[in-house]
Design an enzyme around this catalytic site. Structure first.
Site, PDB file in Angstrom:
ATOM      1  N   LYS A   1       0.849  -1.194   0.000  1.00  0.00           N
ATOM      2  CA  LYS A   1       0.000   0.000   0.000  1.00  0.00           C
ATOM      3  C   LYS A   1       0.878   1.235   0.000  1.00  0.00           C
ATOM      4  O   LYS A   1       1.913   1.267   0.684  1.00  0.00           O
ATOM      5  CB  LYS A   1      -0.933   0.025   1.214  1.00  0.00           C
ATOM      6  CG  LYS A   1      -1.880   1.253   1.213  1.00  0.00           C
ATOM      7  CD  LYS A   1      -2.912   1.168   2.313  1.00  0.00           C
ATOM      8  CE  LYS A   1      -2.358   1.522   3.667  1.00  0.00           C
ATOM      9  NZ  LYS A   1      -1.896   2.943   3.769  1.00  0.00           N
TER      10      LYS A   1
ATOM     11  N   GLU B   1      -9.571   7.609   3.823  1.00  0.00           N
ATOM     12  CA  GLU B   1      -9.422   7.940   5.244  1.00  0.00           C
ATOM     13  C   GLU B   1      -9.872   9.352   5.565  1.00  0.00           C
ATOM     14  O   GLU B   1      -9.483  10.319   4.906  1.00  0.00           O
ATOM     15  CB  GLU B   1      -7.964   7.761   5.692  1.00  0.00           C
ATOM     16  CG  GLU B   1      -7.783   8.081   7.172  1.00  0.00           C
ATOM     17  CD  GLU B   1      -6.454   7.650   7.754  1.00  0.00           C
ATOM     18  OE1 GLU B   1      -6.223   7.886   8.960  1.00  0.00           O
ATOM     19  OE2 GLU B   1      -5.628   7.085   7.010  1.00  0.00           O
TER      20      GLU B   1
END
Length: 279
Positions: free
Chosen positions: A124, A193
């Site tokens: 990631k 997020e």
């Protein structure tokens, strides 16, 4: 040719892969948690679709103020532990700050080392439009990439604080463009997020890969939390964390009881020590 297991020995369960996660777009919600240790990975593995070895380990395990100081070596060490403790879930490892932003070539060198040394199934990285070229470079070379847009903790020195983003029109447009850019570049999923709920829901509708919310929306294709946050082991947690347990006080009580028995010489008792062999 099919692989046969040894007589009397059950075939090992197949570990989930990045394509498995990508195929879950619009389907049953994807469940994820962070993991940094073999023993917690073993507990989490049966219940999740993927585990993220996040660079949040710098803050959770090492007491760092941010994720910025985390090194590639730290990520590899904990990635190895999580792989040893799991068998079913896809394991994704964060590329830490400074290990991939310089160029797509730098990113490939780091990602290939992480995958080789941990055995994990994907990496990631943080960033939107500015990282699209890198995402494409990695994906074209066989590296499954999970993207991460919205609040990107590695950029804390630029952002100034951990805060929700995309809550005004201009900010939302920028994050939407970021998500579209890395989706088009080949990310197999994208973490959203700390952003406005309608924005997270819109991104989920408009991009092809599944979205993983953390302070995003229940409309996301999946959710992730830091394990220690949802277990009540962290002193301060963001608004988007729900504590599903509060085991911190239980640990404190257990240690207090242990210390008391040691000082009273009631532990160890007869059942905890070894008698000499007779004869």
């Amino acid at each position: 040719m099919s692989v046969q297991s040894a007589p009397g020995k059950p075939a090992a369960a197949r570990r989930l892969t990045a394509p498995d996660i990508r195929a879950r777009k619009g389907g049953e919600p994807i469940v994820s948690l962070t993991a940094y240790h073999a023993h917690t990975a073993r507990l989490v593995d049966p219940h999740v679709d993927f585990m993220l070895v996040g660079d949040s380990l710098g803050m959770v395990m090492h007491g760092m103020e941010t994720t910025v100081p985390v090194t590639v070596e730290m990520m590899i060490l904990q990635g190895q532990a999580v792989m040893r403790g799991s068998a079913k879930a896809l394991v994704v490892v964060d590329l830490p700050f400074g290990s991939y932003e310089g160029s797509p070539q730098q990113a490939f060198a780091t990602a290939s080392r992480v995958l080789k040394e941990t055995g994990a199934g994907a990496v990631k990285l943080e960033g939107g439009r500015r990282m699209a070229e890198t995402v494409r470079f990695l994906a074209d070379r066989g590296v499954p990439v999970m993207g991460h847009v919205g609040l990107t903790p590695q950029a804390i020195n630029t952002l100034g604080s951990f805060k929700a983003l995309g809550r005004d029109e201009a900010g939302a447009a920028m994050i939407l463009d970021d998500a579209r850019s890395i989706a088009d570049a080949g990310a197999f999923s994208i973490v959203l997020e700390a952003m406005s709920e309608p924005l997270a829901a819109q991104i989920t509708r408009e991009v092809a890969p599944p979205t993983i919310g953390i302070g995003g929306s229940s409309a996301c294709d999946g959710q992730i939390l830091v394990l220690e946050d949802m277990l009540g082991l962290s002193d301060r947690v963001p608004r988007f964390v729900k504590k599903f347990a509060d085991i911190g006080p239980a640990i404190g009580a257990a240690v207090e009881a242990y210390a008391s028995e040691v000082r009273a010489r009631s532990f160890p008792g007869p059942e905890h020590v070894y008698a000499p062999k007779k004869g």
